[in-house]
Design a protein around this motif. Structure first.
Motif, PDB file in Angstrom:
ATOM      1  N   VAL A 159      74.526   8.628  -9.242  1.00  0.00           N
ATOM      2  CA  VAL A 159      73.863   9.812  -9.509  1.00  0.00           C
ATOM      3  C   VAL A 159      72.787   9.592  -9.902  1.00  0.00           C
ATOM      4  CG1 VAL A 159      73.503  12.652  -9.637  1.00  0.00           C
ATOM      5  CG2 VAL A 159      75.744  11.479  -8.598  1.00  0.00           C
ATOM      6  N   LYS A 160      73.196   9.655 -10.799  1.00  0.00           N
ATOM      7  CA  LYS A 160      72.011   9.080 -11.896  1.00  0.00           C
ATOM      8  C   LYS A 160      70.737   8.621 -12.371  1.00  0.00           C
ATOM      9  CE  LYS A 160      72.149   8.601 -18.013  1.00  0.00           C
ATOM     10  NZ  LYS A 160      72.726   8.113 -18.595  1.00  0.00           N
ATOM     11  N   ALA A 161      71.389   7.240 -11.676  1.00  0.00           N
ATOM     12  CA  ALA A 161      71.173   5.634 -11.189  1.00  0.00           C
ATOM     13  C   ALA A 161      69.602   6.601  -9.744  1.00  0.00           C
ATOM     14  CB  ALA A 161      70.755   5.004 -10.629  1.00  0.00           C
ATOM     15  N   LEU A 162      70.182   8.033  -9.229  1.00  0.00           N
ATOM     16  CA  LEU A 162      69.201   8.010  -8.473  1.00  0.00           C
ATOM     17  C   LEU A 162      67.931   9.343  -8.890  1.00  0.00           C
ATOM     18  CD1 LEU A 162      71.924   8.009  -5.578  1.00  0.00           C
ATOM     19  CD2 LEU A 162      69.719   6.149  -5.828  1.00  0.00           C
ATOM     20  N   LYS A 163      68.393   9.642 -10.434  1.00  0.00           N
ATOM     21  CA  LYS A 163      67.552  10.657 -10.407  1.00  0.00           C
ATOM     22  C   LYS A 163      65.803  10.301  -9.445  1.00  0.00           C
ATOM     23  CE  LYS A 163      69.047  13.910 -14.053  1.00  0.00           C
ATOM     24  NZ  LYS A 163      69.313  15.210 -13.781  1.00  0.00           N
ATOM     25  N   GLY A 164      65.536  11.572  -9.414  1.00  0.00           N
ATOM     26  CA  GLY A 164      63.872  11.281  -9.579  1.00  0.00           C
ATOM     27  C   GLY A 164      63.206  11.040  -8.029  1.00  0.00           C
ATOM     28  N   ILE A 165      65.295  11.418  -6.941  1.00  0.00           N
ATOM     29  CA  ILE A 165      64.998  10.800  -5.718  1.00  0.00           C
ATOM     30  C   ILE A 165      65.037  12.174  -4.878  1.00  0.00           C
ATOM     31  CG2 ILE A 165      66.184  10.231  -4.075  1.00  0.00           C
ATOM     32  CD1 ILE A 165      66.842   7.463  -5.652  1.00  0.00           C
ATOM     33  N   ASP A 166      63.998  12.878  -4.253  1.00  0.00           N
ATOM     34  CA  ASP A 166      64.339  13.662  -3.212  1.00  0.00           C
ATOM     35  C   ASP A 166      65.867  13.848  -2.469  1.00  0.00           C
ATOM     36  OD1 ASP A 166      61.822  14.871  -4.504  1.00  0.00           O
ATOM     37  OD2 ASP A 166      60.697  13.915  -3.261  1.00  0.00           O
ATOM     38  N   ILE A 167      65.491  13.078  -1.368  1.00  0.00           N
ATOM     39  CA  ILE A 167      65.921  13.190  -0.168  1.00  0.00           C
ATOM     40  C   ILE A 167      67.003  11.710  -0.580  1.00  0.00           C
ATOM     41  CG2 ILE A 167      66.436  13.201   2.237  1.00  0.00           C
ATOM     42  CD1 ILE A 167      63.462  14.654   2.059  1.00  0.00           C
ATOM     43  N   VAL A 168      68.558  11.947  -0.142  1.00  0.00           N
ATOM     44  CA  VAL A 168      69.348  10.796   0.368  1.00  0.00           C
ATOM     45  C   VAL A 168      69.615  11.014   1.187  1.00  0.00           C
ATOM     46  CG1 VAL A 168      71.463  11.727  -1.382  1.00  0.00           C
ATOM     47  CG2 VAL A 168      70.502   8.858  -1.333  1.00  0.00           C
ATOM     48  N   TYR A 169      70.392   9.588   1.877  1.00  0.00           N
ATOM     49  CA  TYR A 169      70.759   9.866   2.802  1.00  0.00           C
ATOM     50  C   TYR A 169      71.794   8.594   3.182  1.00  0.00           C
ATOM     51  CZ  TYR A 169      66.988  11.504   6.332  1.00  0.00           C
ATOM     52  OH  TYR A 169      66.039  12.047   6.018  1.00  0.00           O
ATOM     53  N   PHE A 170      73.420   8.800   3.615  1.00  0.00           N
ATOM     54  CA  PHE A 170      74.156   8.371   3.831  1.00  0.00           C
ATOM     55  C   PHE A 170      75.157   8.793   5.392  1.00  0.00           C
ATOM     56  CE2 PHE A 170      74.474  11.724   1.096  1.00  0.00           C
ATOM     57  CZ  PHE A 170      74.803  12.887   1.415  1.00  0.00           C
ATOM     58  N   THR A 171      76.785   7.632   5.340  1.00  0.00           N
ATOM     59  CA  THR A 171      77.222   8.071   6.125  1.00  0.00           C
ATOM     60  C   THR A 171      78.244   8.996   6.264  1.00  0.00           C
ATOM     61  OG1 THR A 171      78.878   6.278   6.152  1.00  0.00           O
ATOM     62  CG2 THR A 171      76.571   5.331   7.707  1.00  0.00           C
ATOM     63  N   ASN A 172      78.631   9.039   4.945  1.00  0.00           N
ATOM     64  CA  ASN A 172      79.484  10.371   4.594  1.00  0.00           C
ATOM     65  C   ASN A 172      79.319  10.317   3.294  1.00  0.00           C
ATOM     66  OD1 ASN A 172      81.810  11.785   5.000  1.00  0.00           O
ATOM     67  ND2 ASN A 172      82.600  10.695   5.870  1.00  0.00           N
ATOM     68  N   ILE A 173      80.312  11.472   3.419  1.00  0.00           N
ATOM     69  CA  ILE A 173      80.438  11.262   1.311  1.00  0.00           C
ATOM     70  C   ILE A 173      80.868  12.553   0.722  1.00  0.00           C
ATOM     71  CG2 ILE A 173      78.404  13.671   0.880  1.00  0.00           C
ATOM     72  CD1 ILE A 173      77.620  12.466  -1.297  1.00  0.00           C
ATOM     73  N   GLY A 174      81.884  12.937  -0.117  1.00  0.00           N
ATOM     74  CA  GLY A 174      82.827  13.289  -0.771  1.00  0.00           C
ATOM     75  C   GLY A 174      81.650  14.944  -1.461  1.00  0.00           C
ATOM     76  N   ALA A 175      83.223  15.595  -0.874  1.00  0.00           N
ATOM     77  CA  ALA A 175      82.618  17.010  -1.928  1.00  0.00           C
ATOM     78  C   ALA A 175      81.802  17.413  -3.295  1.00  0.00           C
ATOM     79  CB  ALA A 175      83.693  18.477  -1.113  1.00  0.00           C
ATOM     80  N   THR A 176      82.346  16.537  -3.783  1.00  0.00           N
ATOM     81  CA  THR A 176      82.602  16.552  -5.776  1.00  0.00           C
ATOM     82  C   THR A 176      81.579  15.459  -5.974  1.00  0.00           C
ATOM     83  OG1 THR A 176      84.463  16.118  -6.590  1.00  0.00           O
ATOM     84  CG2 THR A 176      83.353  15.843  -7.598  1.00  0.00           C
ATOM     85  N   ALA A 177      80.868  14.023  -5.585  1.00  0.00           N
ATOM     86  CA  ALA A 177      79.958  13.692  -5.519  1.00  0.00           C
ATOM     87  C   ALA A 177      78.580  15.059  -4.836  1.00  0.00           C
ATOM     88  CB  ALA A 177      79.900  12.478  -4.509  1.00  0.00           C
ATOM     89  N   ALA A 178      78.929  15.236  -3.246  1.00  0.00           N
ATOM     90  CA  ALA A 178      77.435  15.968  -2.474  1.00  0.00           C
ATOM     91  C   ALA A 178      76.703  16.752  -3.721  1.00  0.00           C
ATOM     92  CB  ALA A 178      78.408  16.296  -1.082  1.00  0.00           C
TER      93      ALA A 178
END
Length: 131
Positions: A65-84
């Motif tokens: 999450v820290k590495a993705l700071k500044g990104i507006d939208i992120v796409y993936f095939t699945n994600i856990g509730a805590t990460a989301a």
């Protein structure tokens, strides 16, 4: 974790920064938590450019999450509730595809949305950047 800078778009208004969880740099094909890299594009009404590749360590949600700071939208095939929740709390909009999608097709779809009638969440992102 590291980023490889590719190209920066000089436009600042109306530019979406979008990350895609990918194993091959061409498909959205990774679960957020097990992703090893995210390819990041800058997308505007006029252009799209590959911005950077963010390398991450799988299962290190806070670091990712820290590495993705500044990104507006992120796409993936699945994600856990805590990460989301962590992404959302950091102002990153999440989009999940259960099937594998080609990144270039999604980039074109986003560019087309910006040039026509974007959905409310895209309008909100763009308005936030202009303000």
């Amino acid at each position: 974790m590291n980023s490889i800078e590719i190209k920066s778009n000089n436009e600042t208004q109306g530019v979406l920064k979008v990350g895609f969880a990918t194993t091959d740099l061409s498909s959205i094909d990774s679960h957020f938590g097990s992703a090893k890299q995210f390819v990041v594009y800058e997308i505007s009404k006029l252009s799209t450019s590959l911005c950077k590749i963010v390398k991450v360590t799988p299962k290190q949600t806070d670091e990712t999450v820290k590495a993705l700071k500044g990104i507006d939208i992120v796409y993936f095939t699945n994600i856990g509730a805590t990460a989301a929740a962590k992404l959302i709390n950091n102002g990153i909009f999440t989009i999940k595809y259960k099937e594998i999608i080609q990144i270039d097709k999604e980039v074109e779809k986003l560019k087309e949305m910006l040039n026509t009638n974007p959905p409310p969440f895209i309008k909100k992102i763009v308005e936030k950047k202009v303000a």
